[in-house]
Design a protein around this motif. Sequence first.
Motif, short mmCIF file in Angstrom:
data_model
loop_
_atom_site.label_atom_id
_atom_site.label_comp_id
_atom_site.label_asym_id
_atom_site.label_seq_id
_atom_site.Cartn_x
_atom_site.Cartn_y
_atom_site.Cartn_z
N LEU A 48 1.14 -1.17 -0.13
CA LEU A 48 -0.12 -0.44 0.08
C LEU A 48 0.51 1.61 0.21
O LEU A 48 0.44 2.81 -0.88
CB LEU A 48 -1.13 0.30 0.97
CG LEU A 48 -1.40 1.26 1.58
CD1 LEU A 48 -2.63 1.26 0.45
CD2 LEU A 48 -2.49 0.81 2.86
N LEU A 49 1.85 1.46 0.80
CA LEU A 49 3.02 2.66 0.98
C LEU A 49 4.27 3.22 -0.50
O LEU A 49 4.08 3.74 -0.87
CB LEU A 49 3.63 2.10 1.76
CG LEU A 49 2.71 2.63 3.58
CD1 LEU A 49 3.89 1.78 4.42
CD2 LEU A 49 2.63 3.55 3.53
N ALA A 50 3.69 1.41 -1.11
CA ALA A 50 4.77 1.51 -2.48
C ALA A 50 3.92 2.43 -3.69
O ALA A 50 3.89 3.15 -4.22
CB ALA A 50 4.95 0.21 -3.15
N ALA A 94 4.00 5.93 -5.24
CA ALA A 94 4.36 6.11 -7.08
C ALA A 94 2.66 7.26 -6.98
O ALA A 94 2.87 7.72 -8.28
CB ALA A 94 3.90 4.99 -7.94
N ILE A 95 1.23 6.85 -6.91
CA ILE A 95 0.98 7.93 -7.07
C ILE A 95 0.97 9.68 -6.59
O ILE A 95 0.60 10.60 -7.36
CB ILE A 95 -0.87 8.03 -6.61
CG1 ILE A 95 -1.17 6.15 -6.96
CG2 ILE A 95 -1.82 8.47 -6.18
CD1 ILE A 95 -2.93 5.55 -6.12
N GLY A 96 1.37 9.29 -5.27
CA GLY A 96 2.06 10.57 -5.14
C GLY A 96 3.24 11.52 -6.09
O GLY A 96 3.32 12.60 -6.46
N ALA A 97 3.96 10.63 -6.54
CA ALA A 97 4.93 11.28 -7.37
C ALA A 97 4.28 11.55 -8.78
O ALA A 97 4.93 12.48 -9.55
CB ALA A 97 5.67 10.62 -8.02
N SER A 98 2.64 11.31 -9.37
CA SER A 98 2.19 12.02 -9.99
C SER A 98 1.58 12.48 -10.14
O SER A 98 0.90 13.55 -10.79
CB SER A 98 1.96 10.54 -10.79
OG SER A 98 0.48 10.10 -10.45
N THR A 99 1.34 13.55 -8.60
CA THR A 99 0.18 14.31 -8.73
C THR A 99 0.31 15.11 -7.19
O THR A 99 1.57 15.08 -6.34
CB THR A 99 -1.43 13.90 -7.58
OG1 THR A 99 -1.96 15.18 -8.11
CG2 THR A 99 -1.09 13.07 -6.60
N SER A 100 0.38 16.62 -7.49
CA SER A 100 0.37 17.29 -6.13
C SER A 100 -0.60 17.96 -4.89
O SER A 100 -0.60 17.89 -3.86
CB SER A 100 0.49 18.86 -6.51
OG SER A 100 -0.28 19.24 -7.55
N LYS A 101 -1.88 17.26 -5.50
CA LYS A 101 -3.28 16.69 -4.17
C LYS A 101 -3.12 16.05 -3.42
O LYS A 101 -2.48 14.99 -3.10
CB LYS A 101 -4.59 16.56 -5.31
CG LYS A 101 -4.32 17.22 -6.73
CD LYS A 101 -5.69 16.62 -7.16
CE LYS A 101 -6.20 17.81 -8.89
NZ LYS A 101 -7.21 17.06 -9.74
N PRO A 102 -3.47 16.53 -2.47
CA PRO A 102 -3.37 15.48 -1.25
C PRO A 102 -3.97 13.93 -1.34
O PRO A 102 -4.64 13.26 -1.75
CB PRO A 102 -4.31 16.00 -0.10
CG PRO A 102 -5.14 16.71 -0.86
CD PRO A 102 -4.09 17.21 -2.16
N ILE A 103 -3.75 13.12 -1.02
CA ILE A 103 -3.69 11.61 -0.73
C ILE A 103 -4.59 11.49 0.87
O ILE A 103 -4.03 11.80 1.49
CB ILE A 103 -3.06 10.86 -1.07
CG1 ILE A 103 -2.16 11.28 -2.17
CG2 ILE A 103 -3.41 8.95 -1.27
CD1 ILE A 103 -0.64 10.38 -3.01
N PHE A 104 -5.67 10.04 0.26
CA PHE A 104 -6.40 9.90 1.17
C PHE A 104 -6.97 8.30 1.23
O PHE A 104 -6.42 7.48 0.26
CB PHE A 104 -7.99 10.43 1.78
CG PHE A 104 -8.03 11.82 1.79
CD1 PHE A 104 -7.48 12.24 3.45
CD2 PHE A 104 -7.34 13.03 0.93
CE1 PHE A 104 -8.23 13.73 3.43
CE2 PHE A 104 -7.65 14.11 1.42
CZ PHE A 104 -7.66 15.01 2.59
N TRP A 105 -7.13 7.54 2.14
CA TRP A 105 -7.45 6.08 2.35
C TRP A 105 -8.09 5.93 3.04
O TRP A 105 -8.77 6.75 3.76
CB TRP A 105 -6.45 5.46 2.97
CG TRP A 105 -4.50 5.33 2.66
CD1 TRP A 105 -4.64 5.58 0.89
CD2 TRP A 105 -3.88 5.28 2.72
NE1 TRP A 105 -3.21 5.25 0.34
CE2 TRP A 105 -2.27 4.95 1.89
CE3 TRP A 105 -3.19 4.08 4.03
CZ2 TRP A 105 -1.30 4.86 2.40
CZ3 TRP A 105 -1.82 4.56 4.60
CH2 TRP A 105 -0.79 4.83 3.90
N ALA A 116 -0.26 -0.17 7.79
CA ALA A 116 0.65 1.33 7.19
C ALA A 116 1.53 2.39 7.68
O ALA A 116 2.63 2.84 7.76
CB ALA A 116 0.11 1.56 5.60
N LEU A 117 0.33 2.55 8.63
CA LEU A 117 0.14 4.13 9.42
C LEU A 117 1.34 3.96 10.69
O LEU A 117 2.07 4.82 10.76
CB LEU A 117 -1.06 4.56 10.09
CG LEU A 117 -2.05 5.02 8.58
CD1 LEU A 117 -3.56 5.58 9.70
CD2 LEU A 117 -1.18 6.79 7.92
#
Length: 75
Positions: A12-14, A18-29, A42-43
């Motif tokens: 999940l962290l990987a 990968a998603i974080g590297a392609s966007t500047s928007k905040p990520i939520f789970w 993961a947290l």
Amino acid sequence: PLLSMHSLASDLLAVTDAIGASTSKPIFWLAISMGGAVVSRALQMQPDAVAGVVLLAPMISLTKVCGGSVYFCAG
């Protein structure tokens, strides 16, 4: 081989990295049931991995997480 919570959380962290590297928007789970246990692990591994989480009926023991004091766990 059997999957452990640790290996699922690592995956999940990987994916999140990968998603974080392609966007500047905040990520939520958003996690339900067993996913709640995976997200919780993961947290523990990387507390600042995402901007926020929503856990719906997570497969975790609040008594164990809060050290026996479920009523005063929220923080």
